[in-house]
Design a protein around this motif. Structure first.
Motif, PDB file in Angstrom:
ATOM      1  N   VAL A  55      -5.255 -10.417  -1.770  1.00 61.85           N
ATOM      2  CA  VAL A  55      -6.384  -9.974  -2.601  1.00 61.85           C
ATOM      3  C   VAL A  55      -6.009  -9.999  -4.083  1.00 61.85           C
ATOM      4  CG1 VAL A  55      -7.504  -8.603  -0.798  1.00 61.85           C
ATOM      5  CG2 VAL A  55      -5.854  -7.495  -2.338  1.00 61.85           C
ATOM      6  N   ARG A  89     -10.860  -5.648 -17.610  1.00 67.43           N
ATOM      7  CA  ARG A  89     -11.045  -4.204 -17.788  1.00 67.43           C
ATOM      8  C   ARG A  89      -9.734  -3.447 -17.967  1.00 67.43           C
ATOM      9  NH1 ARG A  89     -12.345  -5.152 -12.433  1.00 67.43           N
ATOM     10  NH2 ARG A  89     -10.919  -4.219 -10.930  1.00 67.43           N
ATOM     11  N   PHE A  90      -8.603  -4.086 -17.708  1.00 70.04           N
ATOM     12  CA  PHE A  90      -7.360  -3.330 -17.872  1.00 70.04           C
ATOM     13  C   PHE A  90      -6.909  -3.330 -19.324  1.00 70.04           C
ATOM     14  CE2 PHE A  90      -7.350  -4.347 -13.360  1.00 70.04           C
ATOM     15  CZ  PHE A  90      -7.135  -3.088 -12.846  1.00 70.04           C
ATOM     16  N   GLN A 130       0.401  -5.317 -14.286  1.00 67.55           N
ATOM     17  CA  GLN A 130       1.341  -4.358 -13.693  1.00 67.55           C
ATOM     18  C   GLN A 130       1.212  -4.239 -12.181  1.00 67.55           C
ATOM     19  OE1 GLN A 130       1.279  -0.675 -15.872  1.00 67.55           O
ATOM     20  NE2 GLN A 130       1.502  -1.739 -17.838  1.00 67.55           N
ATOM     21  N   VAL A 131       2.310  -3.826 -11.587  1.00 63.18           N
ATOM     22  CA  VAL A 131       2.365  -3.663 -10.134  1.00 63.18           C
ATOM     23  C   VAL A 131       1.249  -2.727  -9.669  1.00 63.18           C
ATOM     24  CG1 VAL A 131       3.754  -2.803  -8.206  1.00 63.18           C
ATOM     25  CG2 VAL A 131       4.837  -4.062 -10.082  1.00 63.18           C
ATOM     26  N   GLY A 132       0.530  -3.146  -8.654  1.00 61.65           N
ATOM     27  CA  GLY A 132      -0.529  -2.328  -8.073  1.00 61.65           C
ATOM     28  C   GLY A 132      -1.912  -2.735  -8.526  1.00 61.65           C
ATOM     29  N   GLN A 133      -2.021  -3.366  -9.702  1.00 62.63           N
ATOM     30  CA  GLN A 133      -3.354  -3.743 -10.180  1.00 62.63           C
ATOM     31  C   GLN A 133      -3.769  -5.097  -9.609  1.00 62.63           C
ATOM     32  OE1 GLN A 133      -2.618  -4.076 -14.600  1.00 62.63           O
ATOM     33  NE2 GLN A 133      -3.639  -6.047 -14.316  1.00 62.63           N
ATOM     34  N   LEU A 134      -5.056  -5.410  -9.780  1.00 62.40           N
ATOM     35  CA  LEU A 134      -5.578  -6.698  -9.333  1.00 62.40           C
ATOM     36  C   LEU A 134      -5.574  -7.671 -10.500  1.00 62.40           C
ATOM     37  CD1 LEU A 134      -8.668  -5.327  -7.369  1.00 62.40           C
ATOM     38  CD2 LEU A 134      -6.508  -6.090  -6.392  1.00 62.40           C
ATOM     39  N   TYR A 151       5.602   2.973  -1.717  1.00 63.94           N
ATOM     40  CA  TYR A 151       4.798   1.758  -1.826  1.00 63.94           C
ATOM     41  C   TYR A 151       5.485   0.693  -0.972  1.00 63.94           C
ATOM     42  CZ  TYR A 151       1.231  -0.925  -4.365  1.00 63.94           C
ATOM     43  OH  TYR A 151       0.107  -1.640  -4.721  1.00 63.94           O
ATOM     44  N   TYR A 163       0.856  -1.181   0.000  1.00 64.77           N
ATOM     45  CA  TYR A 163       0.000   0.000   0.000  1.00 64.77           C
ATOM     46  C   TYR A 163       0.896   1.237   0.000  1.00 64.77           C
ATOM     47  CZ  TYR A 163       1.100   0.444   4.982  1.00 64.77           C
ATOM     48  OH  TYR A 163       1.749   0.587   6.166  1.00 64.77           O
ATOM     49  N   VAL A 164       0.313   2.378  -0.416  1.00 62.51           N
ATOM     50  CA  VAL A 164       1.071   3.626  -0.379  1.00 62.51           C
ATOM     51  C   VAL A 164       0.982   4.179   1.034  1.00 62.51           C
ATOM     52  CG1 VAL A 164       1.374   5.938  -1.308  1.00 62.51           C
ATOM     53  CG2 VAL A 164       0.536   4.114  -2.789  1.00 62.51           C
ATOM     54  N   ARG A 181      -3.426  -8.649  -5.533  1.00 65.27           N
ATOM     55  CA  ARG A 181      -2.813  -7.412  -6.019  1.00 65.27           C
ATOM     56  C   ARG A 181      -1.364  -7.715  -6.390  1.00 65.27           C
ATOM     57  NH1 ARG A 181      -4.873  -2.882  -5.881  1.00 65.27           N
ATOM     58  NH2 ARG A 181      -6.129  -2.976  -3.989  1.00 65.27           N
TER      59      ARG A 181
END
Lengths: 249, 252
Positions: A206, A248-249, A218-222, A156, A147-148, A208
């Motif tokens: 989750v 959806r990405f 990519q890093v950060g996406q689900l 991150y 998480y940020v 991620r």
């Protein structure tokens, strides 16, 4: 429902190596935390704030001031009642910061100052936050993130926490914890991920993405992965083989 | 650290400064935060040395800045245990100062700031909708339900807090840093409309709409609601500016 097999074919050595390297990275960090945990569970059920701060600082400062520190921040968060006269007590230090956008620069570890009202608002409910609540309820170590971190480093990161107790049936005194940047983990394990024949992604509980050798993931996406994977033993992470991006990405 | 009441929006007041005219920047940053209500009466500022470190300036620069604020009656220094610099209680809201601040800014700059702010907030909202997990959505809903948007002070703090929530959900450290920087520069002005009860209600509705879009991973809707929200705030600000330039009061 039967459990999905961890991997349906013979595990590829390269993938096993990735999961093992991630495991070793966190195991090394938790070994350090365990040393702090032991040093802090010395029999007292109540402690004076200044005494606790001095003890925590002596433990974490050398780790943070290391030439190539594993941790970007570390310390101890006390359970209510442990620190005399305090419901909330954070003994938390940040590593040397170069141009931190919130806290400025410093060449040595500095104490996180929670004196301003905004931080007070934030920490009022710290007992409900994942990095405190999970080790308290499970009595296990926990990794929160990635998480940020908007509070300290604006990086991150993962937050590693471990409960501190005197005996098995006693109330928790607090948690020892440390923040590790995703960048640091990547620098340690990415070469192994790149050595595999298939694209791989490391994901958290989750799904991620933390590390990926599949550019569409990519890093950060689900992810929405239903294929092969290998779990990182004892950690909320898995290495996905040929990961799928969500549509959806 | 997943929150509840993220502090960054307000802490941004004390974020690092650029090089030129640093005393003026210290003064401007704190003056805006005080007169526009982000720092509350009786609130203690961080210590001088802490401010110096966080602004990235010399101690003497902070002292000069605080001295300007003292002369302007915005802060007072209390000695002894529990002392420090405190935000002064104003008899009336700092209307004259707000008026002077708005008069001093060109319309073209206010519009430009709003465009940039909107662009960043739209990006945060869109990415948050793409990237939020279900627990993230639960926490965002919980945060929003617990946030006070009824009072002026609460709405000011929490409007900025909600933007920070979205930035954090975007998973982008750079977006978080840029949002914090932008809020420091422009947040207090943009949120001037929070003095108006109708604008507060519409902002809260809009935030719920964004949170719903985040839950359903509808990134286009999240973006659209963010665009409209910042447009409403910018229009309120430009109306206030126009009222002042016509010789009226900003909050008339």
């Amino acid at each position: 429902m039967p459990e999905m097999p961890e991997i349906s074919q013979l595990p590829d050595v390269a993938i096993t190596n990735c999961a093992a390297a991630v495991g070793a990275f966190f195991a090394g960090a938790f070994t350090e935390l365990d040393g702090w945990r032991q040093a802090l569970s010395n029999g007292d059920t109540e402690v004076r704030p200044a005494e606790l701060d001095a003890r925590v600082e002596a433990l974490v400062r050398p780790a943070l001031n290391d030439a190539s520190p594993l941790f970007v921040g570390a310390g101890f968060i006390a359970a209510p009642g442990y620190v005399r006269g305090r419901d909330i007590h954070f003994a938390w230090w940040l590593g040397p910061q170069a141009g931190n956008s919130l806290l400025g620069s410093s060449s040595t570890a500095t104490r996180l100052d929670l004196a301003t009202r905004a931080y007070t608002d934030y920490v009022r409910d710290f007992r409900t936050l994942e990095w405190y609540q999970v080790p308290q309820s499970t009595n296990q170590t926990h990794v929160t993130g990635p998480y940020v971190d908007h509070l300290c480093t604006c990086e991150y990161i993962f937050t590693l926490t471990m409960p501190v107790r005197i005996g098995t049936d006693t109330p928790m005194l607090g948690v020892v914890g440390a923040d590790v940047s995703v960048r640091r983990l990547e620098s340690m394990v990415l070469p192994l991920f790149l050595a595999a024949d298939q694209p791989l992604a490391l994901v958290n509980a989750v799904d991620r993405v933390v590390i990926s050798t599949e550019p569409t993931v990519q890093v950060g996406q689900l992810t929405a992965h239903s294929g092969n994977f290998m779990a990182c033993s004892g950690l909320p992470f898995r290495v996905l083989v040929s990961p799928d991006s969500l549509p959806r990405f | 650290m997943e929150a509840y009441n993220r502090p960054g929006a307000r802490e941004a007041i004390f974020a690092q400064l650029v090089d030129a005219g640093r005393t003026e920047q210290v003064t401007a940053r704190l003056t805006d935060a005080i007169i526009l209500g982000v720092l509350a009466p009786d609130e203690r500022l961080p210590s001088e040395s802490d401010l110096a470190r966080r602004f990235g300036v010399a101690l003497i620069t902070v002292r000069e800045g605080l001295s300007v604020l003292r002369d302007a009656g915005l802060v007072e220094t209390r000695r002894g245990r529990g002392g420090g610099s405190f935000v002064m209680k104003a008899d009336a809201p700092h209307s004259t100062l707000v008026q002077a601040r708005l008069h001093g800014l060109a319309q073209v700059d206010l519009s430009d700031m709003a465009v940039y702010f909107a662009t960043v907030v739209e990006g945060c909202a869109q990415r948050a909708a793409l990237r939020a997990s279900e627990p993230d959505s639960d926490r965002l809903d919980l945060w929003l339900r617990g946030a006070d948007f009824a009072s002026v002070a609460g709405a000011r703090t929490n409007a900025g807090g909600f933007y920070l929530e979205l930035a954090v959900l975007s998973q982008s450290a750079r977006l978080v840093r840029e949002l914090i920087r932008l809020q420091a520069e422009f947040g207090p002005l943009l949120l001037l409309g929070m003095t108006d009860a109708r604008t507060r209600r519409s902002l809260l509705e809009s935030n719920h709409a964004i949170a719903d879009a985040v839950r359903t991973n509808d990134d286009a809707a999240a973006r659209q609601f963010a665009t409209e929200q910042v447009r409403i705030l910018a229009e309120w600000l430009l109306n206030a500016k126009a009222r002042i330039e016509r010789g009226g009061a900003w909050d008339a």
